[in-house]
Design an enzyme around this catalytic site. Structure first.
Site, PDB file in Angstrom:
ATOM      1  N   HIS B  15       0.845  -1.195   0.000  1.00  0.00           N
ATOM      2  CA  HIS B  15       0.000   0.000   0.000  1.00  0.00           C
ATOM      3  C   HIS B  15       0.881   1.246   0.000  1.00  0.00           C
ATOM      4  CE1 HIS B  15      -0.505   1.277   4.498  1.00  0.00           C
ATOM      5  NE2 HIS B  15       0.699   0.870   4.271  1.00  0.00           N
ATOM      6  N   CYS B  34       5.587   6.703   4.522  1.00  0.00           N
ATOM      7  CA  CYS B  34       4.444   5.855   4.146  1.00  0.00           C
ATOM      8  C   CYS B  34       3.874   6.277   2.795  1.00  0.00           C
ATOM      9  CB  CYS B  34       3.345   5.923   5.206  1.00  0.00           C
ATOM     10  SG  CYS B  34       3.899   5.305   6.805  1.00  0.00           S
ATOM     11  N   HIS B  40       5.035   0.245  -0.262  1.00  0.00           N
ATOM     12  CA  HIS B  40       5.725  -0.626   0.680  1.00  0.00           C
ATOM     13  C   HIS B  40       4.671  -1.653   1.110  1.00  0.00           C
ATOM     14  CE1 HIS B  40       3.824   2.380   3.252  1.00  0.00           C
ATOM     15  NE2 HIS B  40       3.846   1.482   4.216  1.00  0.00           N
ATOM     16  N   HIS B  42       3.008  -4.832   4.116  1.00  0.00           N
ATOM     17  CA  HIS B  42       2.859  -5.364   5.468  1.00  0.00           C
ATOM     18  C   HIS B  42       2.310  -6.794   5.438  1.00  0.00           C
ATOM     19  CE1 HIS B  42       3.495  -1.441   7.308  1.00  0.00           C
ATOM     20  NE2 HIS B  42       2.622  -0.912   6.496  1.00  0.00           N
ATOM     21  N   ASP B  80      -5.251 -10.495  -0.100  1.00  0.00           N
ATOM     22  CA  ASP B  80      -3.943 -11.144   0.063  1.00  0.00           C
ATOM     23  C   ASP B  80      -3.115 -11.060  -1.223  1.00  0.00           C
ATOM     24  OD1 ASP B  80      -2.003 -12.610   1.523  1.00  0.00           O
ATOM     25  OD2 ASP B  80      -2.558 -14.410   0.418  1.00  0.00           O
ATOM     26  N   HIS B  81      -1.843 -10.678  -1.069  1.00  0.00           N
ATOM     27  CA  HIS B  81      -0.907 -10.532  -2.191  1.00  0.00           C
ATOM     28  C   HIS B  81      -1.413  -9.505  -3.214  1.00  0.00           C
ATOM     29  CE1 HIS B  81       1.145 -14.076  -0.586  1.00  0.00           C
ATOM     30  NE2 HIS B  81       2.159 -13.788  -1.368  1.00  0.00           N
ATOM     31  N   GLU B 125      -1.073  -3.787  11.775  1.00  0.00           N
ATOM     32  CA  GLU B 125      -0.310  -3.401  10.584  1.00  0.00           C
ATOM     33  C   GLU B 125       1.135  -3.871  10.745  1.00  0.00           C
ATOM     34  OE1 GLU B 125      -1.153   0.367   8.053  1.00  0.00           O
ATOM     35  OE2 GLU B 125       0.532   0.869   9.345  1.00  0.00           O
TER      36      GLU B 125
END
Lengths: 136, 136, 136, 136, 136, 136
Positions: B15, B34, B40, B42, B80-81, B125
């Site tokens: 994100h 950020c 980047h 998580h 996811d991914h 997070e």
């Protein structure tokens, strides 16, 4: 000032989810592999949290050693290395789902506490599945 | 008796925190690193907690397998991914802060539950930063 | 007396598994959803372990503050909140699998240590997937 | 929409449970080995949780970097690697039980927050013993 | 077949890093805030790992209850709620760095084991800093 | 370059420690409460670690999805929600101590790997008790 004091403990036990008054088919349909007639088991992790005013004399809400001893006597000594269905009185006629276990644990600890102590109990059946009950 | 049943799950995603309608300078000032335009990411850890009466028949508040499946279908399969900003519909015009993500997750799970089920969602997070939303 | 001193650290980053010299079809076949062209991301947890004799003067193998600073300068400052494929020199032409990342981290930390210090690096990509490299 | 944002931190410190105005015998009877006159110590883990509306502009309840900085300035810089009884002003005449420490931490963080921010603080004295305070 | 059996335990203690035969300036320069003359403290987490052949009769390498008892008698009873510098014989003239503590723990447990048992000890000073020693 | 790739998994099961060819008295003396004839149980956590050269083409030692699938087929499908003594072939005449279980797991996973892959398996019986085997 209301502060909550929490203590972690654990026990391991075997159990099986089923109702004697249901057919095998219905037990299988509802409880799936948790209804293995040969039992399976868990390392249950328990958190007992007591909320009350801080005692101005001692700076304690409850002596955590006392809470630790209550958990040991009421829960660990009664449940650890046991088969919940066969050996624990409370589950003779009560299906030992995590929800029912957490209510039984709550009742056993609550009756040992001072009446002003509020209690909440969290029970981890696995690291990813857990339940919480606070008497409401 | 109201018991809360909780299930942990996780997904990983990329994100970037920024608002399209702000200048680069303002995005940098507010969101710092950020706001890296190359994204980047998580490993998000998720806890969905459902509170309701214990069903006297089954001893369940909710079948945790059902809750696990709802989380899989609504959240893991969707997030996811993925790149949250570019690939997840809900964040096309909504900045994917942890706070906004937890509200989106709450809404997606809540609509799949029975109307009497109360829901609370916690989203990690990082192991040190997390947010909680219960629809209030 | 050889003692191992370990320090945990973490960074979060976006990445994508693919090789520029392969077709999209081959990248998809080998790397699956890890080959999302919009990237995904992780909270990487890192353990750097240094083995050497205890210094009789200080009682230290290595001042852990020094090890912490090396990890910060070499790894956290270089990788945290970055896109590994696009922004980290070492992965310009090297696929950022966990295996390749752990070797890069090992090399960056190792060159800052005394020659007698043996190093092992463990890198968690998720809480369930991790890799270890000790220069052999 | 009220969301709770939580940040974990930690500090380590020495302490001793006792009251200057009690006899040694009474201190021993009430506080047991926690009343070791040579002190003992803990790695305290701290969770500060701030609840408020999401800011529509930023998508933040509170910038977690700001919360991290407040914890560092008010708690880590004041308590880390200290002897709570001898070196921390607030415990000169207050017994540093976990309950009393969590209230002190709450007060120090609360006065740095916006008036609409609700705060809850959880303090782990050990991985099995922890306390929570939310100003009530 | 060589199997390793590991047991976790913990104790909390106060300590201070310094050498009596150094000046205050040198102690400060080398040990920084760990040289606080009023002491600080930690929750030490300990893992003792014993490697040997599986006993064909019992299926055990070592009865883990026996290992648990050795750790209790040698380490927990001697170190828990103590000031390592002032109250533990082994550190009267030995600086209680994590490295030195792990060697002392190793020696105390090792002498209680059968001669064929190999031992490794890991000691966490904080969740991010830990040391390992296996007698080499 | 030899890198180790590790994958965590888990299963829960009931078991009982005893030998059919021993008297009840001897079983009780050696295995204590672990010899409860009604069984008890655990959430077993498993780490399988594969060491080999990095494949230069893919950057993988082993595709972790492949390792995950092997663990699922060989261990989770065979052991999860089972009574190890009554329902798992390998323990029909083998006492299911943690040591014996980890060797069985090692053998089942090892035969599915390439011959150059070195394997190590760690099995947590509880969060405080675990065993490790690497085929030596």
């Amino acid at each position: 000032m209301k502060v909550t004091v929490s203590r972690k403990a654990h026990f391991n036990a075997a159990h099986r989810l089923y109702r004697k008054d249901w057919t095998d088919e219905k037990n299988d349909a509802v409880f799936g592999k948790c209804n293995n007639p040969n039992f399976h088991g868990h390392n249950y992790e328990l958190i007992a949290s007591v909320t009350d005013d801080i005692d101005k004399e001692t700076g304690y809400v409850i002596d955590i050693k006392e809470l630790k001893d209550i958990i040991k006597e009421e829960i660990e000594d009664a449940f650890d290395h046991k088969n919940l269905n066969l050996e624990v009185e409370e589950f003779k006629d009560l299906n030992p789902t995590a929800e029912n276990i957490v209510v039984v644990i709550y009742d056993k600890i609550k009756k040992r506490l001072k009446s002003t102590n509020q209690l909440e109990v969290t029970l981890y059946e696995t690291p990813r599945n857990f339940v919480t009950y606070s008497g409401q």
